[in-house]
Design a protein around this motif. Structure first.
Motif, PDB file in Angstrom:
ATOM      1  N   ARG A 199       0.529  -1.218  -0.369  1.00  0.00           N
ATOM      2  CA  ARG A 199      -0.202  -0.153  -0.228  1.00  0.00           C
ATOM      3  C   ARG A 199       0.501   1.422  -0.241  1.00  0.00           C
ATOM      4  O   ARG A 199       0.104   2.044  -0.967  1.00  0.00           O
ATOM      5  CB  ARG A 199      -0.616  -0.184   0.861  1.00  0.00           C
ATOM      6  N   ALA A 200       1.860   1.305   0.477  1.00  0.00           N
ATOM      7  CA  ALA A 200       2.762   2.581   0.895  1.00  0.00           C
ATOM      8  C   ALA A 200       3.487   2.314  -0.402  1.00  0.00           C
ATOM      9  O   ALA A 200       3.938   3.864  -0.583  1.00  0.00           O
ATOM     10  CB  ALA A 200       3.608   2.166   1.933  1.00  0.00           C
ATOM     11  N   LEU A 201       3.585   1.719  -1.153  1.00  0.00           N
ATOM     12  CA  LEU A 201       4.794   1.899  -2.003  1.00  0.00           C
ATOM     13  C   LEU A 201       3.364   2.127  -3.626  1.00  0.00           C
ATOM     14  O   LEU A 201       4.580   3.203  -4.234  1.00  0.00           O
ATOM     15  CB  LEU A 201       5.286   0.572  -2.489  1.00  0.00           C
ATOM     16  N   VAL A 202       2.556   1.933  -3.297  1.00  0.00           N
ATOM     17  CA  VAL A 202       1.814   1.951  -4.432  1.00  0.00           C
ATOM     18  C   VAL A 202       1.316   4.119  -4.113  1.00  0.00           C
ATOM     19  O   VAL A 202       1.127   4.872  -5.278  1.00  0.00           O
ATOM     20  CB  VAL A 202       0.351   1.633  -4.562  1.00  0.00           C
ATOM     21  N   ALA A 203       0.694   4.205  -3.105  1.00  0.00           N
ATOM     22  CA  ALA A 203       0.946   5.238  -2.986  1.00  0.00           C
ATOM     23  C   ALA A 203       1.812   6.418  -3.026  1.00  0.00           C
ATOM     24  O   ALA A 203       1.534   7.243  -3.810  1.00  0.00           O
ATOM     25  CB  ALA A 203       0.788   5.458  -1.407  1.00  0.00           C
ATOM     26  N   GLU A 204       3.367   6.569  -2.944  1.00  0.00           N
ATOM     27  CA  GLU A 204       4.170   6.793  -3.674  1.00  0.00           C
ATOM     28  C   GLU A 204       4.550   6.626  -5.163  1.00  0.00           C
ATOM     29  O   GLU A 204       5.039   7.338  -5.023  1.00  0.00           O
ATOM     30  CB  GLU A 204       5.881   6.276  -2.322  1.00  0.00           C
TER      31      GLU A 204
END
Length: 382
Positions: A351-356
């Motif tokens: 989730r964090a990598l997609v958001a970034e």
């Protein structure tokens, strides 16, 4: 209050007289619940499954296969997940099918015997369709072996590196594994070095020769090797699974010699260290340091393969922040794969990598580059 169940990245091989005994699948450092994510939690993060392209069949000769993947699928190639139990849960099969992960790491609690392991790895491959998933484990030798019936029977210092690695690779391959998180390329240089019982030698030249031979042996047996822990974890008595470590004078020329040999042997993966090296970067551990990974490993040493983190559940990593920021910093630093060993960590990292990637064009390009390397590795494993 009892600490929550969490996952150890690997077990310590040699401990001082006052230390604890080896623990299989024990807890280290991941705060919060380690329960498997529910289908609803997965759905909330990844959304509706996207079409999965068949590798190579639909890709023009002049087109990079990574461009057949959506952004979420590219991000998925940057995360290896962990699950508990001897069969793959539904969320793991879904993640493999939809390209939300590049593969899985297996620990002792995932393995009971040879027949069960073959069934498990077949199920992971079946879920992945036409893609070859990364299926990895720790199989250094001696006490650090998740396939207890497989070689190497002794620790690295007592091995005949090429012969023993080839024999181990043949067994791993026959049971459906394709990546080993070995060999240890560290050169112990301090009293009671944390890697003292797991390294080939305290002599850098001997360690370099053995590292090269081991990589070639693993390759001859059909399994991809991982040289660890760059840029060398031999200068500390602290196991970074259990605490933070700083190596003031490192990396030395002796620390780097086995890694240079590994690169010359075209090692498919290199694992980044969770120690801090103030001479190179005073503020970040190696696994989160662009100076160490992009600067030293990529630019100076010219390494072109896949860089994978050590477990982000390790105490030295947990001391730097939460799963989300750890994952993003790790990729920004130059890692191609984030190794998650807590069941909830895969989804949080994803989730964090997609958001970034959605926020930053530069990070999207970083994701694409790393995903392309991982896809190349998967093709080589097929």
């Amino acid at each position: 209050m009892p600490s929550p169940p969490v996952v150890r990245r690997r077990r310590a091989a040699v401990l001082s007289a006052a230390a604890l005994a080896l623990v299989t699948g024990a807890a280290i450092g991941a705060g919060g619940s380690d329960e498997a994510p529910t289908p609803r939690e997965v759905s909330e993060v990844v959304g509706t499954p996207e079409p999965v392209a068949t590798p190579d069949a639909t890709v023009a000769p002049d087109k990079d296969p990574v461009d057949e993947l959506s952004l979420k699928q590219q991000v998925g190639q940057l995360v290896v997940l962990r699950f508990q139990g001897t069969t793959a849960p539904r969320y793991v099969k879904d993640a493999l099918k939809n390209r939300w992960t590049s593969g899985a790491i297996l620990f002792g609690d995932n393995i009971t015997d040879a027949a069960q392991l073959k069934r498990l790895t077949r199920s992971l491959r079946k879920a992945s369709g036409d893609v070859t998933p990364i299926i990895c484990t720790d199989q250094e030798g001696g006490d650090i072996r998740n396939l207890k019936w497989a070689p190497p029977q002794v620790g690295q210092a007592r091995q005949v590196p090429g012969r023993d690695a080839k024999a181990a690779a043949q067994v791993l391959k026959a049971h459906g594994l394709n990546v080993t998180l070995a060999p240890v390329a560290d050169v112990p240089s301090v009293p009671n070095a944390a890697m003292g019982g797991r390294a080939f030698s305290t002599d850098a030249t001997t360690a370099a020769r053995a590292t090269k031979a081991a990589i070639e042996g693993w390759r001859a047996g059909g399994v991809a090797a991982t040289a660890k822990h760059f840029p060398g974890l031999g200068g500390t008595a602290t196991n970074t699974d259990q605490g933070s470590a700083s190596i003031a004078g490192g990396p030395t020329a002796k620390d780097l010699e086995p890694f240079k040999a590994a690169i010359a042997a075209k090692v498919p993966l290199i694992m980044s260290s969770n120690a801090r090296y103030p001479r190179l970067d005073a503020s970040r551990i190696a696994a989160q340091s662009p100076k160490v990974l992009d600067g030293l490993l990529r630019k100076q040493l010219k390494y072109q393969g896949v860089i994978i983190t050590d477990s982000i559940e390790a105490a030295a990593v947990r001391a730097t922040g939460e799963t989300e920021e750890i994952a993003v910093r790790s990729v920004k630093a130059g890692n191609d794969i984030v190794l998650t060993t807590g069941q909830q960590s895969w989804l949080r990292a994803f989730r964090a990598l997609v958001a970034e990637a959605q926020r930053s064009k530069a990070f999207r390009e970083r994701v694409r580059t790393s995903a392309s390397r991982v896809l190349a590795l998967q093709r080589a494993l097929s």
